[in-house]
Design a protein around this motif. Structure first.
Motif, PDB file in Angstrom:
ATOM      1  N   ALA A 285       0.827  -1.207   0.000  1.00 16.16           N
ATOM      2  CA  ALA A 285       0.000   0.000   0.000  1.00 16.16           C
ATOM      3  C   ALA A 285       0.864   1.261   0.000  1.00 16.16           C
ATOM      4  CB  ALA A 285      -0.922   0.005   1.226  1.00 16.16           C
ATOM      5  N   ASP A 286       0.329   2.300  -0.655  1.00 26.30           N
ATOM      6  CA  ASP A 286       0.916   3.631  -0.559  1.00 26.30           C
ATOM      7  C   ASP A 286      -0.229   4.638  -0.535  1.00 26.30           C
ATOM      8  OD1 ASP A 286       0.111   4.238  -3.266  1.00 26.30           O
ATOM      9  OD2 ASP A 286       1.917   3.227  -3.998  1.00 26.30           O
ATOM     10  N   GLU A 287       0.098   5.912  -0.410  1.00 26.14           N
ATOM     11  CA  GLU A 287      -0.951   6.918  -0.223  1.00 26.14           C
ATOM     12  C   GLU A 287      -1.822   7.088  -1.458  1.00 26.14           C
ATOM     13  OE1 GLU A 287       1.754  10.881  -1.166  1.00 26.14           O
ATOM     14  OE2 GLU A 287       1.357  10.281   0.909  1.00 26.14           O
ATOM     15  N   ASN A 288      -1.373   6.574  -2.586  1.00 25.16           N
ATOM     16  CA  ASN A 288      -2.190   6.656  -3.808  1.00 25.16           C
ATOM     17  C   ASN A 288      -3.140   5.477  -3.944  1.00 25.16           C
ATOM     18  OD1 ASN A 288      -0.984   9.099  -4.785  1.00 25.16           O
ATOM     19  ND2 ASN A 288       0.821   7.899  -5.366  1.00 25.16           N
ATOM     20  N   ASN A 289      -2.611   4.263  -3.855  1.00 21.47           N
ATOM     21  CA  ASN A 289      -3.481   3.105  -4.111  1.00 21.47           C
ATOM     22  C   ASN A 289      -4.374   2.738  -2.932  1.00 21.47           C
ATOM     23  OD1 ASN A 289      -1.780   1.666  -2.342  1.00 21.47           O
ATOM     24  ND2 ASN A 289      -0.595   0.747  -4.016  1.00 21.47           N
ATOM     25  N   ILE A 290      -4.045   3.218  -1.733  1.00 17.77           N
ATOM     26  CA  ILE A 290      -4.858   2.823  -0.569  1.00 17.77           C
ATOM     27  C   ILE A 290      -6.252   3.447  -0.623  1.00 17.77           C
ATOM     28  CG2 ILE A 290      -4.302   4.666   1.107  1.00 17.77           C
ATOM     29  CD1 ILE A 290      -3.832   2.298   3.113  1.00 17.77           C
ATOM     30  N   SER A 291      -6.379   4.553  -1.342  1.00 19.06           N
ATOM     31  CA  SER A 291      -7.686   5.208  -1.432  1.00 19.06           C
ATOM     32  C   SER A 291      -8.678   4.403  -2.266  1.00 19.06           C
ATOM     33  CB  SER A 291      -7.519   6.608  -2.026  1.00 19.06           C
ATOM     34  OG  SER A 291      -6.955   6.531  -3.323  1.00 19.06           O
ATOM     35  N   ASN A 292      -8.167   3.433  -3.023  1.00 19.51           N
ATOM     36  CA  ASN A 292      -9.051   2.590  -3.835  1.00 19.51           C
ATOM     37  C   ASN A 292      -9.503   1.328  -3.109  1.00 19.51           C
ATOM     38  OD1 ASN A 292      -8.717   4.326  -6.095  1.00 19.51           O
ATOM     39  ND2 ASN A 292      -6.746   3.337  -6.555  1.00 19.51           N
ATOM     40  N   ALA A 293      -8.973   1.097  -1.900  1.00 18.68           N
ATOM     41  CA  ALA A 293      -9.257  -0.152  -1.184  1.00 18.68           C
ATOM     42  C   ALA A 293     -10.341   0.042  -0.130  1.00 18.68           C
ATOM     43  CB  ALA A 293      -7.985  -0.672  -0.525  1.00 18.68           C
ATOM     44  N   ASP A 294     -11.127  -1.009   0.083  1.00 16.76           N
ATOM     45  CA  ASP A 294     -12.100  -1.053   1.175  1.00 16.76           C
ATOM     46  C   ASP A 294     -11.617  -1.953   2.318  1.00 16.76           C
ATOM     47  OD1 ASP A 294     -13.844   0.592  -0.213  1.00 16.76           O
ATOM     48  OD2 ASP A 294     -14.866  -1.104  -1.170  1.00 16.76           O
ATOM     49  N   CYS A 295     -10.582  -2.750   2.023  1.00 18.24           N
ATOM     50  CA  CYS A 295     -10.043  -3.689   3.019  1.00 18.24           C
ATOM     51  C   CYS A 295      -8.522  -3.695   2.923  1.00 18.24           C
ATOM     52  CB  CYS A 295     -10.597  -5.097   2.781  1.00 18.24           C
ATOM     53  SG  CYS A 295      -9.897  -6.376   3.856  1.00 18.24           S
ATOM     54  N   ILE A 296      -7.875  -3.735   4.089  1.00 22.68           N
ATOM     55  CA  ILE A 296      -6.425  -3.911   4.148  1.00 22.68           C
ATOM     56  C   ILE A 296      -6.129  -5.205   4.879  1.00 22.68           C
ATOM     57  CG2 ILE A 296      -4.216  -2.987   4.947  1.00 22.68           C
ATOM     58  CD1 ILE A 296      -5.440  -0.240   5.038  1.00 22.68           C
ATOM     59  N   ILE A 297      -5.242  -5.999   4.311  1.00 21.58           N
ATOM     60  CA  ILE A 297      -4.722  -7.177   5.019  1.00 21.58           C
ATOM     61  C   ILE A 297      -3.341  -6.823   5.554  1.00 21.58           C
ATOM     62  CG2 ILE A 297      -4.001  -9.586   4.825  1.00 21.58           C
ATOM     63  CD1 ILE A 297      -5.994  -9.890   2.519  1.00 21.58           C
ATOM     64  N   ILE A 298      -3.176  -6.927   6.857  1.00 16.27           N
ATOM     65  CA  ILE A 298      -1.892  -6.625   7.488  1.00 16.27           C
ATOM     66  C   ILE A 298      -1.016  -7.867   7.362  1.00 16.27           C
ATOM     67  CG2 ILE A 298      -0.717  -5.827   9.562  1.00 16.27           C
ATOM     68  CD1 ILE A 298      -2.730  -3.812   8.351  1.00 16.27           C
ATOM     69  N   ASP A 299      -0.075  -7.819   6.431  1.00 19.36           N
ATOM     70  CA  ASP A 299       0.748  -8.989   6.122  1.00 19.36           C
ATOM     71  C   ASP A 299       2.160  -8.854   6.708  1.00 19.36           C
ATOM     72  OD1 ASP A 299       1.357  -6.904   4.419  1.00 19.36           O
ATOM     73  OD2 ASP A 299       1.607  -8.150   2.633  1.00 19.36           O
TER      74      ASP A 299
END
Length: 410
Positions: A285-299
């Motif tokens: 993730a970065d500040e650009n692509n994270i805005s397109n996500a509804d879920c984050i997996i902490i890997d």
């Protein structure tokens, strides 16, 4: 009885060896045990004098950590040795800077015990919560080494209180003092003649308050969750994920952060296969692509305790398996906590349910209406969260009580 006990420990050791052929955790444990005595020969001070603190796993270590750090602060020159039984503790904390020695605890067999104590030469031993190794406790008593247990909790179902538990009742006499979590534990111990007991509470509450004070700023998580109802799922297992992912898939008004208990690729792929909304791995993730996500997996490891601060509700995993994970770690941020049915061995979970800051579920039929209410009833959500946070505050202070008795000059 001692022969049977030793046979049981030996059998367990052999089972670990067999399991290590296919199980990564067992393999790490076996490899770690093989290195213990060489490690101590190379690194232990021949003069000894260590305060030895033993924790089974990572959770128990976190309970003992406030004591370790207070000792180091009060006595900077005091040598501290930390041992673990489980790889999940050792692998995460093997570089912990406040300890002078960190290693696995050799299996509780007489030869191992004597070799270990001969190399370490502790001046004092402190066990955390559940650790009752008969040969170690007997040998410590024989050598006149004061031994304590902290944050201990006892239940009638334990072997000490059974008609056949005579050997285990006897080893409890080896403790100089037992610092227990509640009055019930003290009363139970009294029924079997163990009276060197003080009720001091659970040091874990002190630790989670300290973690909250030191919580990391996570700009990406903050950006992701800002102005959006966010469910944080911590230490989740497949059965947990089946429940909360199903709800998430059907509720576009919420966001989801998943920190799975196991982050190997197979598990992450299984999580991804369940999701039908935009998702991203934290490490990608970065500040650009994270805005397109509804879920984050902490890997990756080491972030969960700081991530809870960004959520409105926490789901704590493990309740459909061996038992729930760290409930106070989330509740300290003043958010309600949800967990599965296997919580009855966890005092803090039962008490949070009783006061209204914790909620247990047995499946979708409980989870769905509860989450619906959290989403629609802001007052209910706020009150439950405040209750959870206040519960942690009200139960803090165990570390100071123990330290006042053990090290009054600190």
């Amino acid at each position: 009885m001692n022969i049977l006990y030793n046979f049981g420990i030996y059998t367990y050791k052999q089972l670990v060896n067999i399991a290590s052929l296919r199980n990564p955790k067992a393999r790490k444990m076996r490899q770690g045990h093989k290195r213990v005595f060489d490690y101590l020969k190379q690194n232990a001070d021949p003069q000894g004098g260590y305060i030895w603190i033993h924790a089974s796993s990572l959770g128990e270590f976190e309970q003992g950590r406030p004591i370790i750090e207070a000792i180091k602060k009060g006595y900077p020159e005091q040598k501290i040795a930390v041992t673990f039984f489980s790889p999940s503790g050792y692998e995460v904390r093997k570089n912990y800077p406040k300890a002078d020695l960190i290693c696995y605890l050799p299996f509780d067999l007489p030869n191992n015990v004597n070799r270990f104590l001969d190399l370490l030469k502790p001046r004092q031993a402190i066990f955390i919560k559940y650790e009752f190794w008969g040969n170690y406790l007997n040998a410590l008593a024989d050598r006149g080494i004061p031994t304590y247990i902290i944050s201990a909790i006892f239940r009638p179902s334990q072997v000490f209180f059974k008609p056949y538990g005579g050997y285990f009742r006897k080893i409890l006499q080896n403790f100089e003092h037992l610092y227990v979590q509640d009055e019930k534990s003290k009363e139970l111990l009294k029924t079997i003649g163990i009276t060197q007991v003080s009720v001091t509470g659970d040091t874990r509450f002190d630790r989670v308050l300290e973690i909250r004070r030191q919580a990391k700023e996570l700009p990406l998580i903050e950006q992701f969750s800002k102005d959006k109802f966010t469910l944080i799922a911590g230490s989740s297992w497949p059965k947990d994920e089946e429940i909360f992912i199903d709800y998430f898939n059907r509720h576009p008004e919420i966001k989801l952060i998943i920190a799975p208990h196991e982050i190997h690729e197979e598990h992450i792929e299984a999580i991804l296969s369940r999701l039908n909304r935009p998702v991203i791995r934290y490490t990608q993730a970065d500040e650009n692509n994270i805005s397109n996500a509804d879920c984050i997996i902490i890997d990756c490891f080491g972030l969960l305790s700081s991530i809870y601060r960004y959520g409105q509700v926490a789901y704590i995993g493990g309740g459909f398996g061996a038992g729930i994970h760290n409930v106070p770690e989330a509740a300290v941020y003043g958010i309600p906590v949800i967990f599965g049915p296997n919580f009855k061995k966890f005092k803090e979970a039962k008490e949070l349910i009783a006061v209204g800051g914790g909620f247990n579920i047995s499946g979708n039929k409980d989870f769905v209406p509860l989450m619906d209410r959290f989403l629609k009833d802001e007052k209910f959500l706020s009150e439950a969260g405040n209750i959870a946070g206040q519960y942690i505050q009200n139960n803090s202070g165990a570390s100071k009580k123990i330290l006042k008795e053990l090290y009054p000059e600190i």
